[in-house]
Design a protein around this motif. Structure first.
Motif, PDB file in Angstrom:
ATOM      1  N   GLN A   1       0.850  -1.190   0.000  1.00 32.91           N
ATOM      2  CA  GLN A   1       0.000   0.000   0.000  1.00 32.91           C
ATOM      3  C   GLN A   1       0.885   1.239   0.000  1.00 32.91           C
ATOM      4  O   GLN A   1       1.880   1.302   0.717  1.00 32.91           O
ATOM      5  CB  GLN A   1      -0.886   0.021   1.255  1.00 32.91           C
ATOM      6  N   THR A   2       0.495   2.198  -0.803  1.00 27.25           N
ATOM      7  CA  THR A   2       1.216   3.474  -0.802  1.00 27.25           C
ATOM      8  C   THR A   2       0.314   4.636  -0.420  1.00 27.25           C
ATOM      9  O   THR A   2       0.807   5.748  -0.217  1.00 27.25           O
ATOM     10  CB  THR A   2       1.823   3.743  -2.191  1.00 27.25           C
TER      11      THR A   2
ATOM     12  N   VAL B   1      -1.558   0.377   7.688  1.00 33.42           N
ATOM     13  CA  VAL B   1      -0.738  -0.055   6.570  1.00 33.42           C
ATOM     14  C   VAL B   1       0.093  -1.250   7.018  1.00 33.42           C
ATOM     15  O   VAL B   1       0.534  -1.325   8.170  1.00 33.42           O
ATOM     16  CB  VAL B   1       0.177   1.102   6.092  1.00 33.42           C
ATOM     17  N   ASN B   2       0.283  -2.199   6.120  1.00 34.30           N
ATOM     18  CA  ASN B   2       1.071  -3.395   6.411  1.00 34.30           C
ATOM     19  C   ASN B   2       2.453  -3.251   5.793  1.00 34.30           C
ATOM     20  O   ASN B   2       2.592  -3.012   4.580  1.00 34.30           O
ATOM     21  CB  ASN B   2       0.381  -4.643   5.868  1.00 34.30           C
ATOM     22  N   LEU B   3       3.481  -3.395   6.615  1.00 29.00           N
ATOM     23  CA  LEU B   3       4.864  -3.261   6.177  1.00 29.00           C
ATOM     24  C   LEU B   3       5.583  -4.592   6.330  1.00 29.00           C
ATOM     25  O   LEU B   3       5.292  -5.356   7.256  1.00 29.00           O
ATOM     26  CB  LEU B   3       5.586  -2.198   7.008  1.00 29.00           C
ATOM     27  N   THR B   4       6.501  -4.868   5.427  1.00 25.75           N
ATOM     28  CA  THR B   4       7.299  -6.100   5.494  1.00 25.75           C
ATOM     29  C   THR B   4       8.777  -5.743   5.476  1.00 25.75           C
ATOM     30  O   THR B   4       9.230  -4.996   4.597  1.00 25.75           O
ATOM     31  CB  THR B   4       6.978  -7.029   4.314  1.00 25.75           C
ATOM     32  N   VAL B   5       9.513  -6.257   6.451  1.00 24.85           N
ATOM     33  CA  VAL B   5      10.966  -6.111   6.476  1.00 24.85           C
ATOM     34  C   VAL B   5      11.571  -7.463   6.104  1.00 24.85           C
ATOM     35  O   VAL B   5      11.310  -8.475   6.774  1.00 24.85           O
ATOM     36  CB  VAL B   5      11.462  -5.663   7.863  1.00 24.85           C
ATOM     37  N   SER B   6      12.339  -7.474   5.007  1.00 24.39           N
ATOM     38  CA  SER B   6      12.978  -8.700   4.523  1.00 24.39           C
ATOM     39  C   SER B   6      14.472  -8.630   4.836  1.00 24.39           C
ATOM     40  O   SER B   6      15.133  -7.640   4.508  1.00 24.39           O
ATOM     41  CB  SER B   6      12.759  -8.863   3.016  1.00 24.39           C
TER      42      SER B   6
ATOM     43  N   SER C   1       2.135  -3.902  11.338  1.00 26.50           N
ATOM     44  CA  SER C   1       0.938  -3.134  11.014  1.00 26.50           C
ATOM     45  C   SER C   1       1.022  -1.806  11.750  1.00 26.50           C
ATOM     46  O   SER C   1       1.205  -1.780  12.978  1.00 26.50           O
ATOM     47  CB  SER C   1      -0.328  -3.900  11.424  1.00 26.50           C
ATOM     48  N   LYS C   2       0.890  -0.708  11.004  1.00 22.57           N
ATOM     49  CA  LYS C   2       0.993   0.620  11.587  1.00 22.57           C
ATOM     50  C   LYS C   2      -0.259   1.419  11.230  1.00 22.57           C
ATOM     51  O   LYS C   2      -0.627   1.515  10.053  1.00 22.57           O
ATOM     52  CB  LYS C   2       2.230   1.358  11.052  1.00 22.57           C
TER      53      LYS C   2
ATOM     54  N   THR D   1      17.886  -0.755   2.243  1.00 22.24           N
ATOM     55  CA  THR D   1      17.296  -0.085   1.088  1.00 22.24           C
ATOM     56  C   THR D   1      16.610   1.203   1.523  1.00 22.24           C
ATOM     57  O   THR D   1      16.484   1.494   2.716  1.00 22.24           O
ATOM     58  CB  THR D   1      16.276  -0.994   0.402  1.00 22.24           C
ATOM     59  N   ASP D   2      16.169   1.971   0.522  1.00 16.85           N
ATOM     60  CA  ASP D   2      15.428   3.191   0.817  1.00 16.85           C
ATOM     61  C   ASP D   2      14.110   2.852   1.491  1.00 16.85           C
ATOM     62  O   ASP D   2      13.600   1.727   1.404  1.00 16.85           O
ATOM     63  CB  ASP D   2      15.160   3.967  -0.477  1.00 16.85           C
ATOM     64  N   GLY D   3      13.529   3.872   2.175  1.00 17.00           N
ATOM     65  CA  GLY D   3      12.252   3.673   2.862  1.00 17.00           C
ATOM     66  C   GLY D   3      11.081   3.708   1.897  1.00 17.00           C
ATOM     67  O   GLY D   3      11.227   3.882   0.684  1.00 17.00           O
ATOM     68  N   VAL D   4       9.892   3.531   2.452  1.00 19.63           N
ATOM     69  CA  VAL D   4       8.655   3.578   1.661  1.00 19.63           C
ATOM     70  C   VAL D   4       7.811   4.739   2.169  1.00 19.63           C
ATOM     71  O   VAL D   4       7.690   4.971   3.373  1.00 19.63           O
ATOM     72  CB  VAL D   4       7.876   2.258   1.749  1.00 19.63           C
TER      73      VAL D   4
END
Length: 838
Positions: free
Chosen positions: A414-415, A423-428, A456-457, A480-483
């Motif tokens: 989601q942007t 919003v759901n964030l994934t850290v790989s 989830s934020k 990497t860069d942020g979102v």
């Protein structure tokens, strides 16, 4: 002889040992040999030598056995290569004699019987290699199926063989043979006993104890090794079902009462599906057997020692490295090496195979290599040394681990979201774990072994999320860069919810204000999320001028984390989320007496119910409630009242109903005039009011209990009787009675003519006609009626007659039976029973 037994036709991960218990002399010999080796090694008198050991592989099959059903050369080379990864720890490398696999096609030996061993070996044994035979299966005289067998070290050529079963050559058979059985039997060949040796000895003093402290006997009993925990395998109930992860039953204890913790993963144990470890002392004990297996006095010669010039790896400076690190390899040279001798280093891949040359620097008794940054992480890297003058190879090193630097990337599907949404964030994470990382919002995760983390934020403003740092054992890594998450702001304000706890079935009302204007056909809708605060769904919504309301479904799932919002359908307008909210079940209805009987005009008490915060209602769907309710008794009838209870959250239960029956004093009316023959019975009718149960008393003194209206009661008078009611009663007292019932009794019919009241009737019984003769003048005009027993008038004749005149009554239309002939003479009524007989 050591015997390795399989438990079934297709799966042989579980073994039963058929090895005879070693004699006391054999046990002492094994122990002495091991102790002497340890002493010599500690004193530095033992020279570790490389041995390349020849094996002659014989695969037995039937003459016409399909190739797919037996082992092939690829299988054998894979089994030997796997075994060498273990045997290199004792400086032993197996190789195929003459670089080939031998095939024996004889039906007699295909399903091998142990009695045929001497004959088979006379044909195919050699003295310059270990003789290894693979048959489909191996059986003892009692038909027990074996997985394989070998012997303890001996100088005799008779001991220089190992037998294995390959069974159906399935994938599981092959894996078990490679990973466990092959190594297990080689362990016996080089002097190892089972980890559970003598665990079920009838002489308790011969059993190995659990303790490894004071009082331990591990260096004498069992397998004579102390780094293999005591194993009670032979004493375990249902040992064939014992799994790798199972713990020993509490009732199985040693002589001191201590519970076992057996080595389920040891190659010399029997636990199903387990076994990939030789311990340090097991490796030493196998090396101790070299004095026998490689002795010049042995009747066989399975290997020659390496050249007199020997290079060995003493140790590595660490066991865990990061890419880019320097690996310092301490080495030793034994023998005559030329001055211009070079030492090169070969590095394996992360599976311990496929060695390749790597740049190195030689500094005194150390060789140093630098690990490339692009090496994949792994835990089974090894190195070996290669000398040039003379050319020789060292045994491979112990395995070591290489870790890579970490990297972290953050992403989201989601942007853009609305304010108050999640919003759901994934850290790989990549590289070697465990990892630690921090996010730009202050979230911190330490020492995680998961390479993916989901967050989830819930946001109210546009936000950039980024990984601010990531590190592991190797240090700080790249990120990497942020979102960027764009957050739209609400244009509808919604308020007025007084509590954060809502009941199933409850109506919520919100006051709203819309920034700007909406078109007439744009509906406002209240939505509710799921328990995660996401996935909103519509609620049936009612809209007034300044308020909006919706009812939470009565079957909505209870829980915490729900949110409400208002949206304008067909537009981008929305409100901020209200919540988090908790949805709870309403209380159960209060306990009431479901039915209450009252008498009319009696003053009643207030209705009662058991519960909390009771509310009373006059109608089922009434919105107005009362704190107390006294039923009215001015009118009789059935009335319904309702009660609810309310919990601390303000949740109101469903309504419990109370039926109030108001009864008046009873009334009863009797009816049922009738004419019957003597000896017959008839019914009287009673109509009653005022409610049941009730009772009536008849004029003949009989009492009847009544539960229905109307009520019919049977009487059987012996003479003409007029019945009346003397009393009627119910729970509200005695009431009033009215009415009567006259029952006329007709006498039995005589066979002769009847003459009475100057009227003669004949014949009686009659068939087709009846004569009525008047014997005297009549002052009035007679009326003659024929009546059936139900009281129905069948015919009626009005006559003018004179004395002696006969009137004929036609009976042909009527069936046989009893009838009444009635003659009305003014005020006088004459009734006669008439029998028609056809």
């Amino acid at each position: 002889m050591l015997l390795l037994l399989g438990q079934g036709e297709n799966l042989f991960a579980q073994w039963n040992c058929g090895m005879p218990t070693p004699s006391e002399q054999q046990r002492k010999s094994l122990l002495t040999q091991y102790q002497q080796f340890i002493q010599q090694k500690s004193s530095g008198k033992v020279r570790l030598t490389n041995y390349r050991v020849a094996v002659k592989i014989n695969i037995i099959s039937g003459v016409n056995t399909p190739a797919a059903a037996i082992l092939n050369e690829t299988d054998i080379r894979e089994i030997i290569a796997h075994a060498n990864t273990y045997l290199q720890n004792i400086n032993v490398e197996l190789y195929l004699l003459n670089n080939q696999v031998y095939s024996i096609k004889e039906d007699k030996y295909f399903e091998f019987k142990i009695n045929d061993e001497p004959e088979l070996r006379r044909k195919y044994d050699v003295q310059n290699a270990i003789n290894i035979y693979f048959a489909k299966n191996i059986s003892l005289n009692d038909l027990t199926i074996l997985g394989g067998y070998a012997t303890l070290p001996s100088l005799s050529a008779n001991s220089n063989r190992v037998f294995y079963s390959y069974f159906e050559h399935s994938e599981s058979d092959l894996q078990n043979l490679k990973n466990k059985t092959f190594l297990h039997e080689l362990g016996h060949y080089f002097g190892l006993l089972h980890t559970f040796q003598d665990s079920n000895s009838p002489d308790v003093s011969q059993r190995e104890l659990v303790t490894r402290g004071t009082g331990s006997n591990c260096n004498l009993m069992g397998d004579q090794l102390c780094d293999t925990p005591a194993d009670p395998f032979e004493r375990l109930p249902l040992s064939s079902a014992f799994k790798c992860t199972d713990i020993s039953p509490t009732e199985i204890v040693d002589a001191n009462g201590e519970r076992f913790s057996p080595p389920a993963n040891n190659i010399m144990a029997y636990y199903q599906g387990c076994g990939n470890v030789f311990t340090e002392q097991q490796y030493l004990k196998m090396q101790a057997s070299f004095s026998i297996r490689f002795s010049p006095s042995a009747e066989y010669e399975i290997a020659g020692q390496g050249t007199a010039n020997f290079v060995s790896i003493k140790n590595l400076n660490k066991s865990v490295y990061c890419v880019g690190d320097s690996v310092q390899i301490s080495y030793g040279l034994d023998g005559q090496f030329e001055d211009n001798n070079q030492i090169y280093v070969e590095l394996s891949d992360n599976s311990g195979k496929n060695y390749s040359l790597i740049e190195s620097i030689r500094r005194g008794s150390r060789v140093i290599i630098k690990l490339p940054y692009d090496l994949p992480a792994g835990e089974n890297y090894r190195v070996r040394l290669n000398t040039t003058r003379p050319e020789t190879f060292s045994p491979v090193s112990e395995n070591f681990t290489i870790r890579s630097f970490p990297t972290a990337a953050i992403s989201s599907s989601q942007t853009a979201i609305n304010a108050g949404e999640t919003v759901n964030l994934t850290v790989s994470l990549n590289g070697s774990g465990p990892w630690s990382f921090d996010l730009s919002d202050g979230t911190s995760v330490v020492d995680t072994r998961q390479n993916t983390h989901n967050f989830s934020k819930t946001l109210n403003v546009t936000t950039v999320f980024a990984v601010s740092s990531v590190q592991n054992i190797c240090g700080v890594g790249a990120k990497t860069d942020g979102v960027l998450i764009n957050v739209a702001q609400p244009q509808i304000s919604a308020a007025g919810l007084a509590t954060t706890t809502i009941c199933q079935g409850q109506t919520v009302r919100l006051s709203i204000n819309v920034a700007g204007s909406l078109s007439f056909d744009t509906p406002l809708v209240i939505q509710i999320s799921d328990a995660t605060g996401q996935n909103y769904v519509d609620l049936p919504t009612q809209v007034s001028l300044f308020n909006i309301s919706a009812q939470i479904p009565s079957d909505f799932s209870t829980g915490t984390g729900y949110r409400l919002r208002v949206i304008a359908r067909n537009s981008s307008l929305f409100s901020a989320a209200i919540g988090p909210l908790t949805i709870v079940s309403p209380p159960t209805p209060p306990i009431v007496n479901p039915e209450l009987n009252l008498c009319q005009y009696v003053t009643a008490e207030g209705l009662k119910a058991s519960g909390t915060n009771i509310k009373w209602y006059l109608e089922e769907y009434d919105l107005r409630s009362y704190e107390t309710l006294i039923p009215l008794t001015s009118q009789q009838g059935a009335f319904k009242y309702y009660a609810t209870q309310t919990d601390n959250f303000g949740c109101e239960s469903n309504k419990a109903r109370i039926d109030v029956n108001v009864r008046a004093s009873p009334t009863a009316t009797l009816s049922g005039d009738n004419t019957i023959l003597l000896g017959d019975s008839t019914s009287l009718n009673v109509n009653i009011t005022g409610g049941f149960p009730a009772s009536i008393t008849l004029s003949d003194g009989k009492i009847f209990n009544i539960v229905t209206n109307p009520f019919r009661l049977r009487v059987k008078p012996v003479q003409t009787t007029t019945y009346m009611l003397t009393e009627v009663k119910n729970t509200c007292g005695t009431g009033s009675v009215t009415g009567s019932a006259r029952i006329i009794i007709l006498e039995p019919l005589a066979t002769e003519e009847v003459v009475q009241d100057d009227v003669r009737i004949f014949p009686n019984p009659a068939s087709e006609q009846l004569s009525v003769e008047f014997l005297s003048p009549q002052p009035t005009t007679p009326v003659i009626s024929l009546i059936d027993l139900t009281g129905k008038v069948l015919q009626k004749n009005t006559l003018k007659v004179s004395e002696g005149q006969q009137e004929l009554i036609d009976l042909k239309p009527y069936a046989s039976g009893t009838y009444i002939l009635q003659i009305q003479l003014g005020e006088k009524r004459i009734k006669r029973k008439l029998m028609i007989n056809k």
